[in-house]
Scaffold this active site. Structure first.
Site, PDB file in Angstrom:
ATOM      1  N   PHE A   4       0.632  -1.178  -0.003  1.00  0.00           N
ATOM      2  CA  PHE A   4      -0.103   0.040  -0.095  1.00  0.00           C
ATOM      3  C   PHE A   4       0.690   1.271  -0.020  1.00  0.00           C
ATOM      4  CE2 PHE A   4      -2.271   2.708   3.230  1.00  0.00           C
ATOM      5  CZ  PHE A   4      -2.808   3.846   2.504  1.00  0.00           C
TER       6      PHE A   4
ATOM      7  N   ASP B 271      12.849 -12.007  -1.168  1.00  0.00           N
ATOM      8  CA  ASP B 271      12.419 -11.753   0.436  1.00  0.00           C
ATOM      9  C   ASP B 271      13.605 -10.925   0.762  1.00  0.00           C
ATOM     10  OD1 ASP B 271      12.350 -12.185   2.924  1.00  0.00           O
ATOM     11  OD2 ASP B 271      11.449 -14.421   2.547  1.00  0.00           O
TER      12      ASP B 271
ATOM     13  N   PHE C   1       9.984  -0.285   3.555  1.00  0.00           N
ATOM     14  CA  PHE C   1       8.780  -0.458   3.942  1.00  0.00           C
ATOM     15  C   PHE C   1       8.356  -2.141   4.158  1.00  0.00           C
ATOM     16  CE2 PHE C   1       8.850   3.252   1.346  1.00  0.00           C
ATOM     17  CZ  PHE C   1       8.149   3.974   1.678  1.00  0.00           C
TER      18      PHE C   1
ATOM     19  N   SER D 288       1.976  -6.206   8.071  1.00  0.00           N
ATOM     20  CA  SER D 288       1.437  -4.884   8.752  1.00  0.00           C
ATOM     21  C   SER D 288       0.172  -5.086   9.203  1.00  0.00           C
ATOM     22  CB  SER D 288       1.585  -3.901   7.486  1.00  0.00           C
ATOM     23  OG  SER D 288       0.465  -4.329   6.826  1.00  0.00           O
TER      24      SER D 288
ATOM     25  N   THR E 130       5.920   2.644  12.699  1.00  0.00           N
ATOM     26  CA  THR E 130       4.406   3.041  13.392  1.00  0.00           C
ATOM     27  C   THR E 130       4.432   3.672  14.552  1.00  0.00           C
ATOM     28  OG1 THR E 130       2.548   2.112  13.857  1.00  0.00           O
ATOM     29  CG2 THR E 130       4.315   0.296  14.076  1.00  0.00           C
ATOM     30  N   ASP E 131       3.310   4.476  14.753  1.00  0.00           N
ATOM     31  CA  ASP E 131       3.246   4.954  16.028  1.00  0.00           C
ATOM     32  C   ASP E 131       2.650   4.049  17.029  1.00  0.00           C
ATOM     33  OD1 ASP E 131       0.694   4.402  15.084  1.00  0.00           O
ATOM     34  OD2 ASP E 131      -0.188   6.371  15.559  1.00  0.00           O
ATOM     35  N   GLU E 132       2.263   2.696  16.574  1.00  0.00           N
ATOM     36  CA  GLU E 132       1.792   1.816  17.451  1.00  0.00           C
ATOM     37  C   GLU E 132       3.024   1.278  18.317  1.00  0.00           C
ATOM     38  OE1 GLU E 132      -0.784  -1.042  15.745  1.00  0.00           O
ATOM     39  OE2 GLU E 132      -1.242   0.232  14.127  1.00  0.00           O
TER      40      GLU E 132
ATOM     41  N   TYR F  11       2.434  -7.336  16.270  1.00  0.00           N
ATOM     42  CA  TYR F  11       2.873  -6.460  15.130  1.00  0.00           C
ATOM     43  C   TYR F  11       3.773  -5.462  15.796  1.00  0.00           C
ATOM     44  CZ  TYR F  11       2.561  -2.522  12.132  1.00  0.00           C
ATOM     45  OH  TYR F  11       2.831  -1.280  11.294  1.00  0.00           O
TER      46      TYR F  11
ATOM     47  N   LYS G 155       7.561  -4.353  15.110  1.00  0.00           N
ATOM     48  CA  LYS G 155       8.155  -3.146  14.605  1.00  0.00           C
ATOM     49  C   LYS G 155       9.020  -2.391  15.609  1.00  0.00           C
ATOM     50  CE  LYS G 155       7.351  -1.248  11.254  1.00  0.00           C
ATOM     51  NZ  LYS G 155       7.866  -1.293   9.917  1.00  0.00           N
TER      52      LYS G 155
ATOM     53  N   TYR H 175     -15.382  -2.885  15.979  1.00  0.00           N
ATOM     54  CA  TYR H 175     -14.846  -3.742  17.014  1.00  0.00           C
ATOM     55  C   TYR H 175     -15.285  -3.108  18.386  1.00  0.00           C
ATOM     56  CZ  TYR H 175     -11.414  -6.325  14.011  1.00  0.00           C
ATOM     57  OH  TYR H 175     -10.949  -7.014  13.100  1.00  0.00           O
TER      58      TYR H 175
ATOM     59  N   ASP I 255     -14.515  -7.523  20.708  1.00  0.00           N
ATOM     60  CA  ASP I 255     -13.528  -6.646  20.505  1.00  0.00           C
ATOM     61  C   ASP I 255     -12.128  -7.466  20.046  1.00  0.00           C
ATOM     62  OD1 ASP I 255     -12.004  -4.103  20.331  1.00  0.00           O
ATOM     63  OD2 ASP I 255     -12.444  -3.677  22.699  1.00  0.00           O
TER      64      ASP I 255
HETATM   65  P1  NAD Z   1       1.108  -3.498   3.324  1.00  0.00           P
HETATM   66  O1  NAD Z   1       1.110  -4.936   4.135  1.00  0.00           O
HETATM   67  O2  NAD Z   1       0.329  -2.840   2.386  1.00  0.00           O
HETATM   68  O3  NAD Z   1       2.567  -3.878   2.384  1.00  0.00           O
HETATM   69  C1  NAD Z   1       3.684  -4.745   2.832  1.00  0.00           C
HETATM   70  C2  NAD Z   1       4.471  -4.910   1.545  1.00  0.00           C
HETATM   71  O4  NAD Z   1       5.770  -5.551   1.996  1.00  0.00           O
HETATM   72  C3  NAD Z   1       3.979  -6.010   0.639  1.00  0.00           C
HETATM   73  O5  NAD Z   1       3.870  -5.688  -0.633  1.00  0.00           O
HETATM   74  C4  NAD Z   1       4.500  -7.242   0.919  1.00  0.00           C
HETATM   75  O6  NAD Z   1       4.483  -8.132  -0.223  1.00  0.00           O
HETATM   76  C5  NAD Z   1       5.928  -6.956   1.202  1.00  0.00           C
HETATM   77  N1  NAD Z   1       6.564  -7.829   2.088  1.00  0.00           N
HETATM   78  C6  NAD Z   1       6.001  -8.575   3.296  1.00  0.00           C
HETATM   79  N2  NAD Z   1       7.251  -9.379   3.745  1.00  0.00           N
HETATM   80  C7  NAD Z   1       8.178  -9.181   2.809  1.00  0.00           C
HETATM   81  C8  NAD Z   1       9.486  -9.839   2.708  1.00  0.00           C
HETATM   82  N3  NAD Z   1       9.849 -10.582   3.846  1.00  0.00           N
HETATM   83  N4  NAD Z   1      10.242  -9.414   1.955  1.00  0.00           N
HETATM   84  C9  NAD Z   1      10.031  -8.239   1.033  1.00  0.00           C
HETATM   85  N5  NAD Z   1       8.997  -7.897   0.734  1.00  0.00           N
HETATM   86  C10 NAD Z   1       7.962  -8.086   1.641  1.00  0.00           C
HETATM   87  O7  NAD Z   1       1.899  -2.560   4.297  1.00  0.00           O
HETATM   88  P2  NAD Z   1       1.867  -0.955   4.278  1.00  0.00           P
HETATM   89  O8  NAD Z   1       0.324  -0.595   4.829  1.00  0.00           O
HETATM   90  O9  NAD Z   1       1.989  -0.270   2.979  1.00  0.00           O
HETATM   91  O10 NAD Z   1       2.878  -0.625   5.322  1.00  0.00           O
HETATM   92  C11 NAD Z   1       4.162  -0.362   4.855  1.00  0.00           C
HETATM   93  C12 NAD Z   1       5.119  -0.006   5.999  1.00  0.00           C
HETATM   94  O11 NAD Z   1       4.560   1.035   6.759  1.00  0.00           O
HETATM   95  C13 NAD Z   1       5.331  -1.068   7.107  1.00  0.00           C
HETATM   96  O12 NAD Z   1       6.514  -1.313   7.669  1.00  0.00           O
HETATM   97  C14 NAD Z   1       4.197  -0.638   8.318  1.00  0.00           C
HETATM   98  O13 NAD Z   1       4.727  -1.000   9.303  1.00  0.00           O
HETATM   99  C15 NAD Z   1       4.420   0.777   8.056  1.00  0.00           C
HETATM  100  N6  NAD Z   1       3.261   1.661   8.448  1.00  0.00           N
HETATM  101  C16 NAD Z   1       2.051   1.255   7.979  1.00  0.00           C
HETATM  102  C17 NAD Z   1       1.059   2.100   8.333  1.00  0.00           C
HETATM  103  C18 NAD Z   1      -0.514   1.831   8.027  1.00  0.00           C
HETATM  104  O14 NAD Z   1      -1.279   2.761   8.364  1.00  0.00           O
HETATM  105  N7  NAD Z   1      -0.579   0.919   7.040  1.00  0.00           N
HETATM  106  C19 NAD Z   1       1.157   3.317   9.460  1.00  0.00           C
HETATM  107  C20 NAD Z   1       2.741   3.507   9.762  1.00  0.00           C
HETATM  108  C21 NAD Z   1       3.489   2.653   9.351  1.00  0.00           C
HETATM  109  P1  TYD Z   2      -6.617  -1.334  11.127  1.00  0.00           P
HETATM  110  O1  TYD Z   2      -6.972  -0.466  10.042  1.00  0.00           O
HETATM  111  O2  TYD Z   2      -6.426  -2.599  11.336  1.00  0.00           O
HETATM  112  O3  TYD Z   2      -5.362  -0.422  11.780  1.00  0.00           O
HETATM  113  P2  TYD Z   2      -4.652  -0.436  13.282  1.00  0.00           P
HETATM  114  O4  TYD Z   2      -5.276  -1.645  14.411  1.00  0.00           O
HETATM  115  O5  TYD Z   2      -3.177  -0.690  12.916  1.00  0.00           O
HETATM  116  O6  TYD Z   2      -4.966   0.865  13.941  1.00  0.00           O
HETATM  117  O7  TYD Z   2      -7.628  -0.914  12.368  1.00  0.00           O
HETATM  118  C1  TYD Z   2      -7.869   0.595  12.685  1.00  0.00           C
HETATM  119  C2  TYD Z   2      -9.042   0.714  13.620  1.00  0.00           C
HETATM  120  O8  TYD Z   2     -10.295   0.095  13.194  1.00  0.00           O
HETATM  121  C3  TYD Z   2      -8.686  -0.024  15.063  1.00  0.00           C
HETATM  122  O9  TYD Z   2      -8.987   0.492  15.926  1.00  0.00           O
HETATM  123  C4  TYD Z   2      -9.476  -1.439  14.839  1.00  0.00           C
HETATM  124  C5  TYD Z   2     -10.802  -1.052  14.268  1.00  0.00           C
HETATM  125  N1  TYD Z   2     -11.283  -1.951  13.231  1.00  0.00           N
HETATM  126  C6  TYD Z   2     -12.707  -2.232  13.391  1.00  0.00           C
HETATM  127  O10 TYD Z   2     -13.272  -1.687  14.386  1.00  0.00           O
HETATM  128  N2  TYD Z   2     -13.202  -3.111  12.493  1.00  0.00           N
HETATM  129  C7  TYD Z   2     -12.505  -3.795  11.530  1.00  0.00           C
HETATM  130  O11 TYD Z   2     -13.054  -4.640  10.704  1.00  0.00           O
HETATM  131  C8  TYD Z   2     -11.179  -3.514  11.332  1.00  0.00           C
HETATM  132  C9  TYD Z   2     -10.338  -4.125  10.362  1.00  0.00           C
HETATM  133  C10 TYD Z   2     -10.673  -2.568  12.042  1.00  0.00           C
END
Ligand code: NAD
Ligand code: TYD
Length: 357
Positions: free
Chosen positions: A13, A61, A83, A87, A134-136, A160, A164, A217, A291
């Site tokens: 993403f 990988d 990235f 995730s 991530t902020d998590e 997760y 991280k 949830y 939840d």
């Molecule tokens: P995503 O799950 O959409 O994409 C992850 C990508 O990494 C995929 O294309 C997957 O094929 C690839 N991948 C997974 N394992 C691999 C491996 N072993 N080798 C090579 N490629 C591999 O994730 P995202 O939401 O795009 O998040 C990207 C990064 O940003 C992550 O590190 C995540 O922790 C961080 N992040 C995400 C969010 C969010 O809200 N999505 C917020 C803050 C930080």
């Molecule tokens: P998510 O997109 O999984 O991100 P994160 O858990 O990393 O913050 O979920 C965002 C919020 O939405 C989280 O508080 C969990 C909640 N959630 C639901 O309530 N229902 C759902 O089906 C999903 C996927 C998430």
């Protein structure tokens, strides 16, 4: 100066949004994507770049040292934007091992390979290793707590976020121990085009279109800070170009919203923008479900450092960003339909089999 980037996870993403951003804005740079194409990776996210001279996709990988070494050397990489990760919190609850393997072991492998490459090339000043996190990692906030800053102690609560956090610590240690020019960004929840259907916002859009329940949830009052993915990409751009090695930067959208309010906003947008909804108004589909285990209550980001040191702030409001996102999912059914595979259904059934609470 022009750069030669290795973007890990560039078919996911945020990674694919970042690669598109970079190739559009810096056509003189080289971008090599390394992605294992897990369930979350999708090569079609990069379709517009296929065949371009400055772009290359490699399926592999990050845990495979031979591939990483070969790419760093043959492509003369000076910048890693990392990235690649497992995730999704819900998947980490079902099976944590893959999270430790990719997020911790994979990051260590990249750090070791990049350190060796940096040494082999006599420690160039221009090299950068950007670790996208991530902020998590900071854990959960009470309603009146101040937002997370770069000095907030780590307190990860899910497999997760723990994985991280482990990777963040390794990245930090490589700066302090070896002076490897690493930087860490900790960002809040992203949303926008190309987000995999199982995450909250796409899931709600797609379920609404299909007339399926919208599973919220717990009591729906968990709070997340939401950042439009394009704003995250501009933030990472300024960190790569102007950030200081050894530093951490918190990135956020200044958009704290309770989940239930976010879902209500999405329902209103779907009612307005979708022509043929099976159930209207769509908020009738909202269903409170059991939840998530260990569900963090609130995340919030203090992004003052990004503003004062790097002159970055988010440009898209939550109203604008959600409208753009809903419109994108409505006009890209051909992108998400094939992702609702048997594997996706199996995952979905595992997470959502519980009866409504
Ligand atoms: P995503 O799950 O959409 O994409 C992850 C990508 O990494 C995929 O294309 C997957 O094929 C690839 N991948 C997974 N394992 C691999 C491996 N072993 N080798 C090579 N490629 C591999 O994730 P995202 O939401 O795009 O998040 C990207 C990064 O940003 C992550 O590190 C995540 O922790 C961080 N992040 C995400 C969010 C969010 O809200 N999505 C917020 C803050 C930080
Ligand atoms: P998510 O997109 O999984 O991100 P994160 O858990 O990393 O913050 O979920 C965002 C919020 O939405 C989280 O508080 C969990 C909640 N959630 C639901 O309530 N229902 C759902 O089906 C999903 C996927 C998430």
């Amino acid at each position: 100066m022009s750069r030669r980037l290795l973007v890990t996870g560039g078919a996911g993403f945020i990674g694919s949004n970042f690669v598109q951003h970079w190739c559009q804005n810096y056509p003189e740079d080289r971008v090599v994507v390394l992605d294992a194409l897990t369930y979350a990776g999708n090569r079609s996210n990069l379709a517009t770049l296929e065949g371009k001279e400055n772009f290359r996709f490699v399926e592999g990988d990050i845990c495979d040292r031979a591939i990483v070494d070969e790419l760093l050397a043959s492509e003369k990489i000076d910048t890693i934007a990392h990235f690649a990760a497992e995730s999704h919190v819900d998947r980490s609850i079902l099976g944590p091992s893959a999270f430790v393997q990719t997020n911790v072991v994979g990051t260590l492998n990249l750090l070791e390979a990049f350190r060796q490459h940096w040494v082999n090339n006599s420690y160039p000043d221009s090299y950068r290793f950007l670790h996208v996190s991530t902020d998590e990692v900071y854990g959960s906030l009470a309603p009146e707590d101040p937002a997370f800053s770069e000095t907030t102690p780590y307190a990860p609560n899910s497999p997760y976020s723990a994985s991280k956090a482990g990777s963040d610590h390794l990245v930090r240690a490589y700066f302090h121990t070896y002076s490897l020019p690493t930087m860490i960004t900790n960002c809040s929840n992203n949303y926008g085009p190309y987000q995999f259907p199982e995450k909250l916002i796409p899931l709600m859009c797609i379920n609404t279109l299909m007339g399926k329940q919208l599973p919220v949830y717990g009591d729906g009052k968990n709070v997340r800070d939401w950042l439009y993915v394009g704003d995250h990409c501009t933030a990472l751009d300024v960190v790569i170009h102007r950030g200081t090695p050894g530093e951490t930067y918190n990135i956020g959208g200044n958009n704290e919203v309770e989940n239930i309010n976010l879902v209500q906003m999405l329902c209103q947008l779907m009612d307005e923008l979708a022509t043929d909804l099976p159930v209207r108004p769509s908020n009738q589909l909202i269903t409170f479900v059991k939840d998530r285990l260990g569900h963090d209550r609130r995340y919030a980001i203090n992004a003052t450092k990004m503003k004062t040191q790097l002159d970055w702030s988010p440009s898209v409001t939550i109203e604008q960003g959600l409208r753009l996102t809903v419109a994108w999912y409505l006009s890209h059914q051909d992108w998400w339909q094939p992702l609702l595979s048997e594997e996706y259904q199996a995952y979905y059934n595992q997470v959502y089999t519980q009866t409504a609470s």
